[in-house]
Design an enzyme around this catalytic site. Sequence first.
Site, PDB file in Angstrom:
ATOM      1  CG  PHE A  25      -4.222 -19.157 -69.486  1.00  0.00           C
ATOM      2  CD1 PHE A  25      -4.081 -20.532 -69.581  1.00  0.00           C
ATOM      3  CD2 PHE A  25      -4.932 -18.644 -68.410  1.00  0.00           C
ATOM      4  CE1 PHE A  25      -4.631 -21.387 -68.625  1.00  0.00           C
ATOM      5  CE2 PHE A  25      -5.485 -19.487 -67.447  1.00  0.00           C
ATOM      6  CZ  PHE A  25      -5.332 -20.857 -67.558  1.00  0.00           C
TER       7      PHE A  25
ATOM      8  CG  ASP B 187      -8.610 -12.683 -70.324  1.00  0.00           C
ATOM      9  OD1 ASP B 187      -8.498 -12.083 -69.234  1.00  0.00           O
ATOM     10  OD2 ASP B 187      -8.534 -13.918 -70.421  1.00  0.00           O
TER      11      ASP B 187
ATOM     12  CE  LYS C 194      -4.835 -14.344 -62.883  1.00  0.00           C
ATOM     13  NZ  LYS C 194      -4.598 -15.544 -62.100  1.00  0.00           N
TER      14      LYS C 194
END
Length: 388
Positions: A121, A206, A235
Amino acid sequence: MAPLFWKRPVVVERGEGVHLYDTEGNEYLDFTSNYGVAITGHCHPVVVQAIKDQAEKLLSCHGSLYNQSRSLFMEKLSEMAPRHLNKYFFSNSGTESVEYALKLARKATGKKGFVAMMNCFHGKTMGSLSLTWKKKYREPFMPLLQDVSHVPFGKADRLMNAINDDTAAVILEPIQGESGIIVPPEGYLNEVRDICSDKGVLMILDEIQTGTGRTGRFLAAEHSNVKPDVVCLSKALASGFPLGATLCTEEAASKLKVGDHSSTFGGNPLACAAGKATLDVIQDEKLIKRAEIMGEYLQTKLQSLLDYICVREVRGKGLMLAVEMKFDALNVITGCMEKGLLVLDAGRNVVRLLPPLVLTENDADKAVEILTEVIGAEDSARKGGRAA
Ligand SMILES: Cc1ncc(COP(=O)(O)O)c(C=O)c1O
């Protein structure tokens, strides 16, 4: 709001540390950190004060001007991030952090293709969406980027075969988050590094979910001593204030020229003040070590859930943990919420735990108690034949 979110029937009013409070005065243990964001706990006083102080001075400052808040944040980031990644692009989200990495890879290598991992993702804007594995996210928006292939996560030989003369970069999460906290075999990231170096393609990590200390290292890559060419962060980086950062080498960064990419809000003083305060708190309160210690503590306690036949596996690293069920996890997630514990899903049958790193043993014990009650009840109901 546009109807894009599965809604929980809770109106959150405030947060403090590992707890959230709703408008009816109910308290929740937050083991989601709002999808991995509130890493220093909700409303950490140091972060809040830094935002207040900066808000009184200056809210916005475009990248075409210098700004002290941004410089101080970059200085702090450079202390904690790998030294060879000494150029930063700032944005406002995870997906934007990936978008820059993709453009960088194309320009730095002069090639077009990307190899990503099955079950990965990387976001939902058109570039990052082209990499994201799930068909249900991608297919309604075709055509996306053309030159993307996916290989099984954890299988180095398959990656080797997928790279061709037009591959610009390989992109992967060091631990796959959204698809269920999938930890690759020992040594896999090192193999990926070697393959990328041999084939002359960039290795993009990532670390949007794994980074900023969550797994017990600042970057999860450090567990394997791997040096990626590009790292995407977001995040937790500013404890909840929107901030994305793409870290890369000076050589790669130099290939994108003035105007090739930009972001109006990227690197704004408020986000940078929140980012600097977050990194200060992580360092001063030794939260990375705490993630490692509390992660081991929590994971050991969670092993007791394996006594229930509906639990398949407990896994993860640091405070990025999963309880994999043998069936759909939705009942467990809503059952926990009714008892005051917020947890996340990841895939259909995984309960994902991403608590703030300020977690105490008491809070960890309480969460395991609730999970045990809810999973125990589910186990009995299923044994009794409620929903085989
Ligand atoms: C590994 C990873 N990459 C990218 C993203 C996208 O981040 P954002 O939702 O901030 O765009 C996420 C979000 O969950 C993520 O976990």
